[in-house]
Design an enzyme around this catalytic site. Structure first.
Site, PDB file in Angstrom:
ATOM      1  N   GLU A  30       0.833  -1.202   0.000  1.00  0.00           N
ATOM      2  CA  GLU A  30       0.000   0.000   0.000  1.00  0.00           C
ATOM      3  C   GLU A  30       0.872   1.258   0.000  1.00  0.00           C
ATOM      4  O   GLU A  30       1.255   1.739  -1.039  1.00  0.00           O
ATOM      5  CB  GLU A  30      -1.004  -0.059   1.157  1.00  0.00           C
ATOM      6  CG  GLU A  30      -1.935  -1.272   0.981  1.00  0.00           C
ATOM      7  CD  GLU A  30      -3.135  -1.316   1.908  1.00  0.00           C
ATOM      8  OE1 GLU A  30      -3.231  -0.490   2.833  1.00  0.00           O
ATOM      9  OE2 GLU A  30      -3.991  -2.191   1.699  1.00  0.00           O
TER      10      GLU A  30
HETATM   11  C1  HEC Z   1      -3.362   0.840  -1.599  1.00  0.00           C
HETATM   12  C2  HEC Z   1      -4.745   1.140  -1.268  1.00  0.00           C
HETATM   13  C3  HEC Z   1      -5.013   1.660   0.123  1.00  0.00           C
HETATM   14  C4  HEC Z   1      -4.454   2.746   0.751  1.00  0.00           C
HETATM   15  C5  HEC Z   1      -3.353   3.637   0.255  1.00  0.00           C
HETATM   16  C6  HEC Z   1      -5.164   2.882   2.007  1.00  0.00           C
HETATM   17  N1  HEC Z   1      -6.120   1.918   2.119  1.00  0.00           N
HETATM   18 FE1  HEC Z   1      -7.452   1.743   3.605  1.00  0.00          FE
HETATM   19  N2  HEC Z   1      -7.978  -0.075   2.921  1.00  0.00           N
HETATM   20  C7  HEC Z   1      -7.510  -0.646   1.762  1.00  0.00           C
HETATM   21  C8  HEC Z   1      -7.875  -2.047   1.736  1.00  0.00           C
HETATM   22  C9  HEC Z   1      -7.559  -3.037   0.633  1.00  0.00           C
HETATM   23  C10 HEC Z   1      -8.558  -2.292   2.937  1.00  0.00           C
HETATM   24  C11 HEC Z   1      -9.080  -3.643   3.422  1.00  0.00           C
HETATM   25  C12 HEC Z   1      -7.910  -4.423   3.991  1.00  0.00           C
HETATM   26  C13 HEC Z   1      -8.331  -5.593   4.842  1.00  0.00           C
HETATM   27  O1  HEC Z   1      -9.451  -5.617   5.358  1.00  0.00           O
HETATM   28  O2  HEC Z   1      -7.513  -6.499   5.024  1.00  0.00           O
HETATM   29  C14 HEC Z   1      -8.634  -1.020   3.644  1.00  0.00           C
HETATM   30  C15 HEC Z   1      -9.305  -0.828   4.841  1.00  0.00           C
HETATM   31  C16 HEC Z   1      -9.418   0.400   5.474  1.00  0.00           C
HETATM   32  C17 HEC Z   1     -10.280   0.687   6.589  1.00  0.00           C
HETATM   33  C18 HEC Z   1     -11.245  -0.297   7.264  1.00  0.00           C
HETATM   34  C19 HEC Z   1     -12.639  -0.143   6.724  1.00  0.00           C
HETATM   35  C20 HEC Z   1     -13.540  -1.282   7.130  1.00  0.00           C
HETATM   36  O3  HEC Z   1     -14.721  -1.282   6.735  1.00  0.00           O
HETATM   37  O4  HEC Z   1     -13.100  -2.214   7.821  1.00  0.00           O
HETATM   38  C21 HEC Z   1     -10.084   1.987   6.946  1.00  0.00           C
HETATM   39  C22 HEC Z   1     -10.757   2.758   8.058  1.00  0.00           C
HETATM   40  C23 HEC Z   1      -9.067   2.514   6.055  1.00  0.00           C
HETATM   41  N3  HEC Z   1      -8.714   1.521   5.158  1.00  0.00           N
HETATM   42  C24 HEC Z   1      -8.505   3.765   6.138  1.00  0.00           C
HETATM   43  C25 HEC Z   1      -7.334   4.116   5.472  1.00  0.00           C
HETATM   44  C26 HEC Z   1      -6.485   5.230   5.828  1.00  0.00           C
HETATM   45  C27 HEC Z   1      -6.734   6.186   6.966  1.00  0.00           C
HETATM   46  C28 HEC Z   1      -5.443   5.238   4.938  1.00  0.00           C
HETATM   47  C29 HEC Z   1      -4.260   6.169   4.901  1.00  0.00           C
HETATM   48  C30 HEC Z   1      -3.433   6.190   6.093  1.00  0.00           C
HETATM   49  C31 HEC Z   1      -5.681   4.127   4.026  1.00  0.00           C
HETATM   50  N4  HEC Z   1      -6.803   3.462   4.403  1.00  0.00           N
HETATM   51  C32 HEC Z   1      -4.872   3.852   2.943  1.00  0.00           C
HETATM   52  C33 HEC Z   1      -6.806   0.000   0.777  1.00  0.00           C
HETATM   53  C34 HEC Z   1      -6.040   1.135   1.005  1.00  0.00           C
END
Ligand code: HEC
Ligand code: HEC
Length: 333
Positions: free
Chosen positions: A142
């Site tokens: 990521e």
């Molecule tokens: C490369 C793409 C990517 C980036 C960059 C990213 N995310 Fe995500 N995010 C995801 C993915 C894929 C998941 C699910 C992962 C899992 O559940 O294992 C996720 C899950 C989440 C969730 C949980 C939502 C739920 O319904 O459970 C949150 C809150 C979140 N991200 C916030 C953030 C924040 C704040 C940042 C920056 C610091 C960020 N993400 C950066 C792809 C990304």
């Protein structure tokens, strides 16, 4: 299976009757938590509060951090890159794509209303929004960064330095304060006033006839035994494939498919996931942790077959989809 599900073990007729009574026996108006009047109480779904009450200056700092690519190792990927707010808080891809185009193992969920969930991630491995942030910032697929690198980059920015010093005088720019500001922004990202919530508050004509019928079916089929509460999900774990083996039918099982088992190592948690929120679901295709369902219709059919062991008619699918579309709320600017 966890608690709550005895409902779906009732004979279908009883369930449908209970569902109809729940919709058609109107109770007297009550005060919702935020002071608004709630016409329908005793429903499995409650409206999203109209106001979240976060400090506007911290929200604004959190918003800038959320949109700042300097949180990634090569300054290319911000949180918003995968969670674009105006598009529903997720990227619309089957699996996420991070720095240098690296593909992740799982579908991106929306960040909208994530503050309403009992835990974060599909497998619930983070107990809070604050703790969640170490996941994407450090994941090599990521943002591939680390706290010393991020703190150093932000410290080189005088405006950030000033804002952190004002809002967090004790720590300034620090992993804790970065986590705090981003999580505060996320808690602010509620989407109130969906047609369905306006209906619950007493605006009977906020919902089309189809959506109302769809809601009766949603309860009658037992969807609401899992998708319920203020987020219409996000408050329990459930196995994907309660009545039939989803993974055997789909094939190619990956580690990400193991869900909750990856966190607990308990065999019976294999293939269990946090029941996702259905708020704004029309904006967040493709569906499921594996992104396997391209449309809401396909997702509803999969749910009926694997979660409820029921066949569902096409016109019933359409009615439920009409209801699901009524869960789209207002995205804050
Ligand atoms: C490369 C793409 C990517 C980036 C960059 C990213 N995310 Fe995500 N995010 C995801 C993915 C894929 C998941 C699910 C992962 C899992 O559940 O294992 C996720 C899950 C989440 C969730 C949980 C939502 C739920 O319904 O459970 C949150 C809150 C979140 N991200 C916030 C953030 C924040 C704040 C940042 C920056 C610091 C960020 N993400 C950066 C792809 C990304
Ligand atoms: C036994 C609990 C259970 C029941 C009953 C259930 N679901 Fe689900 N639902 C889940 C789980 C768990 C997931 C996440 C599956 C995954 O992606 O691994 C899910 C996912 C979904 C999704 C995709 C969400 C997203 O963000 O990708 C939709 C849409 C959905 N359900 C609608 C329904 C409808 C409509 C019904 C009734 C016909 C229903 N569900 C019945 C547990 C349930």
């Amino acid at each position: 299976m966890n608690g709550e599900n005895s409902y779906k073990l009732l004979p279908a007729g009883v369930r449908l009757l209970a569902a109809c009574m729940a919709v058609f026996v109107f109770s007297s108006p009550v005060q919702a938590g935020d002071g608004a009047i709630l016409k329908y109480k005793n429903e499995p779904i409650t409206p999203i509060p109209l106001h979240s009450g976060e400090d506007p200056d911290i929200v604004s700092l959190g918003r800038d951090l959320f949109h700042d690519p300097r949180l990634s190792t090569d300054d290319t990927v911000s949180c918003a890159f995968c969670h674009p707010i105006e598009q529903g808080g997720m990227d619309g891809l089957i699996v996420s794509v991070g720095v240098e185009g690296r593909q992740g193992p799982i579908n991106t969920p929306t960040v909208l209303n994530s503050g309403l969930h009992f835990v974060q991630f599909w497998d619930g491995r983070s107990p809070t929004l604050e703790a969640q942030i170490d996941g994407p910032t450090h994941s090599p697929l990521e943002m591939a960064s680390n706290w010393p690198e991020i703190v150093q980059k932000l410290n080189a920015d005088d405006e950030y330095k000033e804002r952190f010093a004002k809002l967090y005088p004790e720590k300034g720019i620090h992993p804790d304060t970065i986590r705090s500001a981003i999580a505060t922004y996320e808690r602010y990202l509620l989407t109130p006033n969906s047609p369905f919530d306006r209906f619950l508050r007493g605006e009977d004509d906020a919902l089309s006839q189809e959506a109302k019928q769809g809601y009766v079916l949603f309860k009658g089929f037992g969807c609401s035994s899992c998708h319920q509460g203020v987020a219409v999900g996000g408050n329990m774990y459930e196995k994907l494939g309660v009545f039939r083996d989803y993974f055997k039918d789909r094939g190619n099982i990956t580690k990400a498919d193991w869900g909750r088992y990856n966190v607990t190592g308990v065999e019976e948690h294999k293939f269990e996931f946090k029941v996702p929120s259905l708020r704004n679901i029309e904006l967040t295709a493709p569906y499921f942790h594996d992104g396997a369902a391209k449309t809401l219709q396909a997702a509803v059919k999969t749910m009926a077959k694997y979660q409820l062991g029921r066949s569902i008619k096409d016109h019933e699918v359409e009615l439920i989809v009409a209801f699901l579309k009524s869960l789209t709320g207002e995205i804050k600017p």
